[in-house]
Design a protein around this motif. Structure first.
Motif, PDB file in Angstrom:
ATOM      1  N   PRO A   1       0.797  -1.229   0.000  1.00 37.31           N
ATOM      2  CA  PRO A   1       0.000   0.000   0.000  1.00 37.31           C
ATOM      3  C   PRO A   1       0.828   1.277   0.000  1.00 37.31           C
ATOM      4  O   PRO A   1       0.327   2.325  -0.400  1.00 37.31           O
ATOM      5  CB  PRO A   1      -0.837  -0.128   1.286  1.00 37.31           C
ATOM      6  CG  PRO A   1      -0.087  -1.091   2.144  1.00 37.31           C
ATOM      7  CD  PRO A   1       0.556  -2.050   1.203  1.00 37.31           C
ATOM      8  N   PHE A   2       2.069   1.217   0.460  1.00 35.86           N
ATOM      9  CA  PHE A   2       2.891   2.429   0.533  1.00 35.86           C
ATOM     10  C   PHE A   2       3.992   2.449  -0.518  1.00 35.86           C
ATOM     11  O   PHE A   2       4.785   3.389  -0.564  1.00 35.86           O
ATOM     12  CB  PHE A   2       3.529   2.543   1.920  1.00 35.86           C
ATOM     13  CG  PHE A   2       2.540   2.395   3.050  1.00 35.86           C
ATOM     14  CD1 PHE A   2       1.562   3.360   3.275  1.00 35.86           C
ATOM     15  CD2 PHE A   2       2.560   1.275   3.869  1.00 35.86           C
ATOM     16  CE1 PHE A   2       0.646   3.215   4.310  1.00 35.86           C
ATOM     17  CE2 PHE A   2       1.656   1.116   4.898  1.00 35.86           C
ATOM     18  CZ  PHE A   2       0.687   2.097   5.116  1.00 35.86           C
ATOM     19  N   ALA A   3       4.058   1.444  -1.355  1.00 33.43           N
ATOM     20  CA  ALA A   3       5.155   1.332  -2.308  1.00 33.43           C
ATOM     21  C   ALA A   3       5.164   2.486  -3.301  1.00 33.43           C
ATOM     22  O   ALA A   3       6.218   3.071  -3.579  1.00 33.43           O
ATOM     23  CB  ALA A   3       5.070  -0.002  -3.044  1.00 33.43           C
ATOM     24  N   ALA A   4       3.985   2.834  -3.844  1.00 35.29           N
ATOM     25  CA  ALA A   4       3.929   3.896  -4.849  1.00 35.29           C
ATOM     26  C   ALA A   4       4.376   5.231  -4.268  1.00 35.29           C
ATOM     27  O   ALA A   4       5.184   5.955  -4.885  1.00 35.29           O
ATOM     28  CB  ALA A   4       2.516   3.996  -5.417  1.00 35.29           C
ATOM     29  N   ASP A   5       3.874   5.603  -3.084  1.00 35.85           N
ATOM     30  CA  ASP A   5       4.252   6.880  -2.472  1.00 35.85           C
ATOM     31  C   ASP A   5       5.729   6.899  -2.095  1.00 35.85           C
ATOM     32  O   ASP A   5       6.412   7.913  -2.311  1.00 35.85           O
ATOM     33  CB  ASP A   5       3.391   7.144  -1.240  1.00 35.85           C
ATOM     34  CG  ASP A   5       1.936   7.414  -1.596  1.00 35.85           C
ATOM     35  OD1 ASP A   5       1.674   7.801  -2.755  1.00 35.85           O
ATOM     36  OD2 ASP A   5       1.073   7.227  -0.720  1.00 35.85           O
TER      37      ASP A   5
ATOM     38  N   LYS B   1       8.531   9.517  -3.685  1.00 36.51           N
ATOM     39  CA  LYS B   1       9.341  10.438  -2.874  1.00 36.51           C
ATOM     40  C   LYS B   1      10.834  10.287  -3.175  1.00 36.51           C
ATOM     41  O   LYS B   1      11.593  11.249  -3.061  1.00 36.51           O
ATOM     42  CB  LYS B   1       9.080  10.170  -1.393  1.00 36.51           C
ATOM     43  CG  LYS B   1       7.681  10.558  -0.929  1.00 36.51           C
ATOM     44  CD  LYS B   1       7.461  10.200   0.526  1.00 36.51           C
ATOM     45  CE  LYS B   1       6.037  10.525   0.967  1.00 36.51           C
ATOM     46  NZ  LYS B   1       5.797  10.121   2.386  1.00 36.51           N
ATOM     47  N   ARG B   2      11.228   9.082  -3.541  1.00 38.37           N
ATOM     48  CA  ARG B   2      12.639   8.851  -3.870  1.00 38.37           C
ATOM     49  C   ARG B   2      12.942   9.134  -5.332  1.00 38.37           C
ATOM     50  O   ARG B   2      14.068   8.899  -5.789  1.00 38.37           O
ATOM     51  CB  ARG B   2      13.014   7.401  -3.543  1.00 38.37           C
ATOM     52  CG  ARG B   2      12.921   7.053  -2.070  1.00 38.37           C
ATOM     53  CD  ARG B   2      13.626   5.742  -1.776  1.00 38.37           C
ATOM     54  NE  ARG B   2      13.023   4.618  -2.484  1.00 38.37           N
ATOM     55  CZ  ARG B   2      12.115   3.805  -1.956  1.00 38.37           C
ATOM     56  NH1 ARG B   2      11.684   4.013  -0.699  1.00 38.37           N
ATOM     57  NH2 ARG B   2      11.625   2.806  -2.653  1.00 38.37           N
ATOM     58  N   GLY B   3      11.949   9.623  -6.067  1.00 39.69           N
ATOM     59  CA  GLY B   3      12.156   9.922  -7.475  1.00 39.69           C
ATOM     60  C   GLY B   3      12.221   8.695  -8.356  1.00 39.69           C
ATOM     61  O   GLY B   3      12.760   8.760  -9.473  1.00 39.69           O
ATOM     62  N   GLN B   4      11.628   7.596  -7.890  1.00 44.36           N
ATOM     63  CA  GLN B   4      11.641   6.357  -8.664  1.00 44.36           C
ATOM     64  C   GLN B   4      10.315   6.152  -9.379  1.00 44.36           C
ATOM     65  O   GLN B   4       9.316   6.800  -9.073  1.00 44.36           O
ATOM     66  CB  GLN B   4      11.927   5.160  -7.747  1.00 44.36           C
ATOM     67  CG  GLN B   4      13.303   5.208  -7.095  1.00 44.36           C
ATOM     68  CD  GLN B   4      13.499   4.072  -6.095  1.00 44.36           C
ATOM     69  OE1 GLN B   4      12.588   3.734  -5.347  1.00 44.36           O
ATOM     70  NE2 GLN B   4      14.699   3.495  -6.080  1.00 44.36           N
ATOM     71  N   ARG B   5      10.331   5.255 -10.328  1.00 39.18           N
ATOM     72  CA  ARG B   5       9.123   4.967 -11.085  1.00 39.18           C
ATOM     73  C   ARG B   5       8.140   4.168 -10.227  1.00 39.18           C
ATOM     74  O   ARG B   5       8.434   3.802  -9.089  1.00 39.18           O
ATOM     75  CB  ARG B   5       9.491   4.213 -12.363  1.00 39.18           C
ATOM     76  CG  ARG B   5      10.460   4.988 -13.261  1.00 39.18           C
ATOM     77  CD  ARG B   5      10.810   4.181 -14.497  1.00 39.18           C
ATOM     78  NE  ARG B   5       9.639   3.954 -15.332  1.00 39.18           N
ATOM     79  CZ  ARG B   5       9.662   3.229 -16.457  1.00 39.18           C
ATOM     80  NH1 ARG B   5      10.793   2.665 -16.845  1.00 39.18           N
ATOM     81  NH2 ARG B   5       8.560   3.063 -17.171  1.00 39.18           N
ATOM     82  N   ARG B   6       6.995   3.859 -10.811  1.00 36.09           N
ATOM     83  CA  ARG B   6       5.956   3.143 -10.065  1.00 36.09           C
ATOM     84  C   ARG B   6       6.456   1.756  -9.648  1.00 36.09           C
ATOM     85  O   ARG B   6       7.415   1.234 -10.225  1.00 36.09           O
ATOM     86  CB  ARG B   6       4.695   3.026 -10.903  1.00 36.09           C
ATOM     87  CG  ARG B   6       4.891   2.312 -12.217  1.00 36.09           C
ATOM     88  CD  ARG B   6       3.614   2.359 -13.025  1.00 36.09           C
ATOM     89  NE  ARG B   6       3.751   1.647 -14.304  1.00 36.09           N
ATOM     90  CZ  ARG B   6       2.785   1.577 -15.218  1.00 36.09           C
ATOM     91  NH1 ARG B   6       1.626   2.179 -14.982  1.00 36.09           N
ATOM     92  NH2 ARG B   6       2.978   0.929 -16.345  1.00 36.09           N
TER      93      ARG B   6
END
Length: 491
Positions: A344-348, A352-357
């Motif tokens: 559930p928190f992977a996308a956010d 925040k780290r500037g990474q893709r989905r």
């Protein structure tokens, strides 16, 4: 200790499979027996006073009462003519023959005499296992998957033996093991994984791939594992005969101290026994003693997905699993085994780290994707048909259409209808409707192309084609309930 006698009383299992604190992905602990003849089935739920449990039900009850009991007298359940007859009629009737060329129908012309002869050979130890004929089927990635085509009598004996061993091992196997077990399916494993990912605190997923598992099974370890429960030396020798029968390919017979040819009735059960001791018991114990957070485990045969709350747990689990596997001649594939951020928190967190989905992973034909529910906005897992699986099936349909090009339209329509129904029955899970509709659309295009090519008078107009489609091809529909609904009902 001897096996159960006639005086054993039936035990009614009243133990719920949902133990307190047990992860949702492990709630289903099936205890059913394999299908067979009447003497192999569970005793009726409402028994008369003079009713008695079946022979294999008594074995199951004894195995459940004492998890350390060794069974010394089991072979008579195998060479029982009724058991062999049930095993024979449970086989696929149009399966390819083994090295002896014997087919199901030819064997059935004198089935009673053949089965009695087989029973006598099993009883006096004269039964000999034949080599497995090597065959290959194409994989989705273009490579060839080796399969073993077992001789007919070996299939019968293996099936009867598996029915007996299932009565024992179904009381031992853990809840997160789903592959090739009575009363369990791939969709049970998919539902369990979904339930674990959305109801437990899972932030990391370890997608495990065991390199060449069926070719790496160590025969010595496998026999030791079987002997934990089976002390009947005659049954153990049966298993050793199948393992040592070897493989026949292009007239050359090869033998190895490792591997279990895929295709036989015994191979799935033996692989489950191997991983039960090499992986399941260890992983269950590791989770209880070493994990700092939630851990969800789902295994279907050699396909394993493990979810973790903490990355440190995942990394430690992988490192210690690699060390344990080396002891049992197993190895994790270094490229296909992946640790990915998922939950559930992977996308956010990645944004925040500037990474893709978040990355996705594949399991049992579905690509699992982090998503949010349209209705509630909460985290959910989107399961879509794997692109490789869909393309492989479409290539298969295209090749078959070329061979059937000049068949009557009704025959092709009926066949394509069966193809689509089979596809929808497996892949028709909630939120996968677009992939189902795409598959149907592309099948329609392939059929239209085939119809146009079989005539020199020009193309088939779409108005006519639509009539064919409406007449023969079913619409894309979801065939399965929501995982939490079905999983909750089952558990």
């Amino acid at each position: 200790m001897n096996g159960p006698g006639k005086s054993d009383r039936p035990v009614v299992p009243g133990k719920s499979p949902n133990n307190a604190g047990q992860p949702a992905a492990e709630g289903m602990e099936g205890r059913g027996l394999a299908e067979g003849s009447s003497h192999q089935q569970n005793a009726p739920r409402a028994q008369h006073r003079d009713g008695a449990p079946s022979a294999l039900e008594r074995v199951r009850q004894a195995a459940m009462r004492n998890r350390k009991q060794q069974f010394t007298t089991l072979l008579h359940h195998v060479y029982n003519p009724d058991a062999l007859r049930a095993a024979y009629f449970a086989l696929k009737r149009d399966a390819s023959p083994g090295v002896d060329g014997e087919t199901w129908r030819h064997y059935g012309e004198g089935v009673e005499g053949n089965l009695l002869d087989l029973s006598e050979r099993l009883k006096r130890g004269a039964y000999r296992a034949k080599p497995v004929r090597r065959a290959y089927i194409p994989k989705a990635d273009g490579r060839q998957r080796p399969l073993g085509v077992t001789a007919l009598e070996d299939k019968i004996v293996q099936r009867a033996t598996v029915d007996v061993l299932n009565a024992i091992y179904e009381t031992d196997f853990l809840g997160f093991s789903y592959g090739f077990r009575p009363g369990r399916s791939q969709h049970n494993a998919l539902d369990a994984l979904y339930a674990g990912l959305v109801t437990k605190k899972v932030n990391w997923v370890l997608d495990l791939d065991i390199r060449g598992f069926f070719d790496a099974l160590d025969h010595g370890w496998l026999v030791k594992f079987v002997e934990h429960r089976v002390a009947d030396k005659r049954v153990v020798r049966l298993i050793q005969k199948w393992l040592n029968a070897g493989v026949l390919e292009e007239g050359v017979r090869t033998q190895s101290e490792t591997g279990a040819p895929q295709g036989g009735s015994a191979s799935p059960l033996l692989s489950n026994v191997y991983l039960h001791y090499a992986f399941d018991l260890w992983a269950h114990n590791w989770r209880r003693k070493h994990a700092r957070g939630d851990v969800v485990i789902v295994r279907y045969a050699d396909d394993v997905v493990v979810g973790f709350q903490h990355r440190a747990d995942a990394e430690r689990f992988r490192a210690e699993l690699e060390e344990r596997f080396r002891k049992f001649n197993l190895e994790l594939h270094p490229e296909k085994t992946r640790l990915l951020e998922f939950g559930p928190f992977a996308a956010d967190n990645r944004r925040k780290r500037g990474q893709r989905r978040p990355e996705t992973f594949d399991f049992l034909g579905f690509t699992h994707i982090c998503a949010k529910s349209r209705s509630s906005g909460r985290f959910t897992v989107l399961r879509q048909t794997m692109r490789k699986r869909m393309q492989a099936k479409l290539n298969e349909v295209n090749a078959s259409l070329k061979r059937r090009m000049h068949d009557p339209v009704p025959e092709i329509g009926k066949w394509l209808r069966a193809v689509l129904i089979g596809h929808f029955n497996y892949y028709g899970v909630p939120m996968n409707i677009r992939a189902l509709a795409l598959f149907r659309f592309r099948v329609c295009r392939l059929w239209h192309r085939a119809l146009c090519r079989r005539s020199q008078r020009g193309r088939v107009v779409w108005e006519r084609m639509r009539r064919y489609i409406d007449r023969w091809l079913p619409s894309a529909t979801t065939r399965h309930p929501h995982p939490l609904v079905r999983f909750g009902v089952i558990t």
